[in-house]
Design a protein around this motif. Structure first.
Motif, PDB file in Angstrom:
ATOM      1  N   SER A  48     -15.001  -1.437  -6.839  1.00 20.63           N
ATOM      2  CA  SER A  48     -14.065  -0.711  -7.540  1.00 20.63           C
ATOM      3  C   SER A  48     -12.948  -1.581  -8.196  1.00 20.63           C
ATOM      4  O   SER A  48     -12.868  -2.484  -7.965  1.00 20.63           O
ATOM      5  CB  SER A  48     -13.509   0.234  -6.328  1.00 20.63           C
ATOM      6  OG  SER A  48     -13.031  -0.301  -5.152  1.00 20.63           O
ATOM      7  N   LYS A  88     -20.070   1.925 -16.569  1.00 23.29           N
ATOM      8  CA  LYS A  88     -20.988   2.837 -16.109  1.00 23.29           C
ATOM      9  C   LYS A  88     -22.290   2.325 -15.984  1.00 23.29           C
ATOM     10  O   LYS A  88     -22.935   2.488 -14.887  1.00 23.29           O
ATOM     11  CB  LYS A  88     -20.860   3.945 -17.151  1.00 23.29           C
ATOM     12  CG  LYS A  88     -21.708   5.200 -16.745  1.00 23.29           C
ATOM     13  CD  LYS A  88     -20.749   6.296 -15.945  1.00 23.29           C
ATOM     14  CE  LYS A  88     -21.490   7.435 -15.097  1.00 23.29           C
ATOM     15  NZ  LYS A  88     -21.705   8.643 -16.034  1.00 23.29           N
ATOM     16  N   THR A 104     -18.180   2.648 -10.641  1.00 18.64           N
ATOM     17  CA  THR A 104     -17.700   4.136 -11.022  1.00 18.64           C
ATOM     18  C   THR A 104     -16.655   4.533 -10.251  1.00 18.64           C
ATOM     19  O   THR A 104     -16.055   5.664 -10.387  1.00 18.64           O
ATOM     20  CB  THR A 104     -19.041   5.265 -10.798  1.00 18.64           C
ATOM     21  OG1 THR A 104     -19.529   4.995  -9.258  1.00 18.64           O
ATOM     22  CG2 THR A 104     -19.951   4.912 -11.964  1.00 18.64           C
ATOM     23  N   ASN A 105     -16.433   3.565  -9.184  1.00 21.14           N
ATOM     24  CA  ASN A 105     -14.996   4.088  -8.382  1.00 21.14           C
ATOM     25  C   ASN A 105     -13.771   3.316  -8.988  1.00 21.14           C
ATOM     26  O   ASN A 105     -13.393   2.211  -8.946  1.00 21.14           O
ATOM     27  CB  ASN A 105     -15.122   3.612  -6.948  1.00 21.14           C
ATOM     28  CG  ASN A 105     -16.088   4.190  -6.161  1.00 21.14           C
ATOM     29  OD1 ASN A 105     -16.541   5.360  -6.489  1.00 21.14           O
ATOM     30  ND2 ASN A 105     -16.802   3.670  -5.220  1.00 21.14           N
ATOM     31  N   LEU A 153     -12.903   8.693 -18.707  1.00 25.83           N
ATOM     32  CA  LEU A 153     -13.471   8.405 -17.251  1.00 25.83           C
ATOM     33  C   LEU A 153     -13.745   9.512 -16.454  1.00 25.83           C
ATOM     34  O   LEU A 153     -14.950   9.609 -15.834  1.00 25.83           O
ATOM     35  CB  LEU A 153     -12.434   7.684 -16.453  1.00 25.83           C
ATOM     36  CG  LEU A 153     -12.053   6.231 -16.870  1.00 25.83           C
ATOM     37  CD1 LEU A 153     -10.739   5.721 -16.084  1.00 25.83           C
ATOM     38  CD2 LEU A 153     -13.245   5.375 -16.554  1.00 25.83           C
ATOM     39  N   PHE A 188     -17.152   9.414 -13.845  1.00 26.11           N
ATOM     40  CA  PHE A 188     -16.624   8.366 -12.892  1.00 26.11           C
ATOM     41  C   PHE A 188     -15.892   9.222 -11.391  1.00 26.11           C
ATOM     42  O   PHE A 188     -15.635  10.151 -11.767  1.00 26.11           O
ATOM     43  CB  PHE A 188     -15.510   7.436 -13.625  1.00 26.11           C
ATOM     44  CG  PHE A 188     -16.091   6.172 -14.325  1.00 26.11           C
ATOM     45  CD1 PHE A 188     -16.440   5.032 -13.933  1.00 26.11           C
ATOM     46  CD2 PHE A 188     -16.450   6.631 -15.684  1.00 26.11           C
ATOM     47  CE1 PHE A 188     -16.869   4.214 -14.748  1.00 26.11           C
ATOM     48  CE2 PHE A 188     -17.184   5.797 -16.524  1.00 26.11           C
ATOM     49  CZ  PHE A 188     -17.309   4.465 -15.840  1.00 26.11           C
ATOM     50  N   ASN A 189     -15.875   8.554 -10.663  1.00 27.46           N
ATOM     51  CA  ASN A 189     -14.987   8.771  -9.491  1.00 27.46           C
ATOM     52  C   ASN A 189     -13.898   8.238  -9.513  1.00 27.46           C
ATOM     53  O   ASN A 189     -13.262   7.310  -8.953  1.00 27.46           O
ATOM     54  CB  ASN A 189     -15.885   8.430  -8.058  1.00 27.46           C
ATOM     55  CG  ASN A 189     -15.056   8.455  -6.847  1.00 27.46           C
ATOM     56  OD1 ASN A 189     -14.238   9.699  -6.677  1.00 27.46           O
ATOM     57  ND2 ASN A 189     -15.110   7.877  -5.679  1.00 27.46           N
TER      58      ASN A 189
END
Ligand code: SAM
Length: 327
Positions: A93, A109, A114-115, A147, A152-153
């Motif tokens: 992350s 991506k 994605t964190n 984002l 995305f997270n």
């Protein structure tokens, strides 16, 4: 597996890739005269990759890239490409101010990174620019939106600053109401390069919660992983969540699973402690993986039980800036 001297499993590494930042957040560092490390003192990408691999072999399975601002390093994506494929590493992350991430969003991506934690201490442009001392609000907001839209997270880190951004707490929750985003409110800590000293804060997590519930009384606490530093809530009718991080009150030390390595190789076993060993010196000296592993085991085996214990032990810990520690 890395187990510390208080029987806590250490599986999370926060790895800083630079101490340089393109913002000058006033709670993080002075506007000028910052003593950034010389370039040759920073880990190279090959060294960062190697250190990560060694630590993953020792039991780290979650790694957060931080800085400084990670994306000021032009070669950052080379590191991320390697980490995204590293066996045993389940979660890579990034913590970023989102000023420079734009050109890399698509590739992130594709790599499965994605964190993303985005630091955003204001939703109002002038407040943001006053705090960061730079005119980057539009870029940050645009990248944040990309984002979120890109799936995305995203977690927003909002440091609650007395006399600076209290008026933005309710509006940022309003602005994020329809998005699957977590807005996390952090207590301010005195890691600002010595520009402001304090030993107490007015806006601790309890007061922040009181302020939030004064507008949104209908909240529900939601479950969080055992090692989470944030106490999380859902506001009725909001898609996302919000969290409180008692970073100065330090209520979460009992379940701390983190290790920090700075961009110059210092190993820090608690945010409130001083570095205990330097991996860059070992890499550039005897270059022994075995020695690095021993040093890590030694560091993990002598951690302070809490941030208060660490603070009491180490003098001048607050002289440093979060830009060199990595947050
Ligand atoms: N540049 C990246 C960013 O802005 O997220 C990563 C590095 S920054 C040092 C990491 C985090 O530390 C940010 O969320 C920032 O707001 C936080 N931080 C910096 N100084 C702080 C302080 N004095 N108290 C609390 N948080 C701080």
């Amino acid at each position: 597996m890395l187990i510390d001297n208080h029987n806590r499993k250490i599986n999370y590494l926060r790895l800083a890739v630079t101490d340089r930042c393109n913002l000058r957040c006033n709670y993080c560092m002075p506007s000028e005269g910052i003593d950034f490390a010389k370039k040759d003192k920073l880990f190279t990408i090959a060294e960062l990759t190697k250190v990560s691999r060694i630590l993953v072999e020792q039991g780290i399975d979650k790694l957060r890239i931080t800085g400084g601002e990670p994306f000021v390093r032009k070669d950052l994506m080379i590191l991320l490409r390697g980490l995204s494929k590293m066996e045993g590493l389940n979660d890579v992350s990034i913590t970023t101010n989102a000023t420079l991430i734009g050109p890399h969003i698509d590739e992130l991506k594709e790599l499965g990174i994605t964190n993303i934690n985005v630091s955003l201490d204001a939703i109002e442009k002038t407040t943001f620019e006053r705090i960061t001392r730079r005119n980057q609000y539009d870029t940050v907001y645009d990248n944040l939106t990309r984002l979120i839209a890109g799936g995305f997270n995203v977690r927003i880190n909002f440091i609650v600053l007395e006399n600076q951004n209290i008026q933005d707490i309710h509006p940022i929750l309003d602005a994020m109401k329809n998005y699957d985003v977590s807005v996390r409110f952090l207590e301010e800590m005195p890691f600002n390069g010595g520009s402001k000293k304090f030993s107490a804060i007015k806006w601790d997590y309890k007061r922040i919660l009181g302020h939030i519930t004064s507008k949104y009384p209908d909240i529900e606490e939601i479950s969080s992983p055992k090692t989470s530093t944030s106490i999380n809530y859902k506001i009725k009718g909001h898609v996302g969540t919000f969290g409180l991080i008692p970073s100065f009150s330090r209520t979460f030390c009992g379940s701390c699973n983190r290790l920090r390595i700075t961009a110059t190789g210092d190993v820090i076993t608690c945010l409130y402690a001083r570095p205990c060993t330097n991996l860059r010196d070992i890499l550039r000296g005897e270059n022994s993986e075995e020695r690095i592993k021993q040093q890590i085991i030694k560091a993990v085996g002598s951690r302070a039980a809490t941030g208060f214990e660490a603070q009491a032990k180490y003098e001048r810990v607050f002289d440093s800036s979060m830009t060199s520690i990595g947050g």
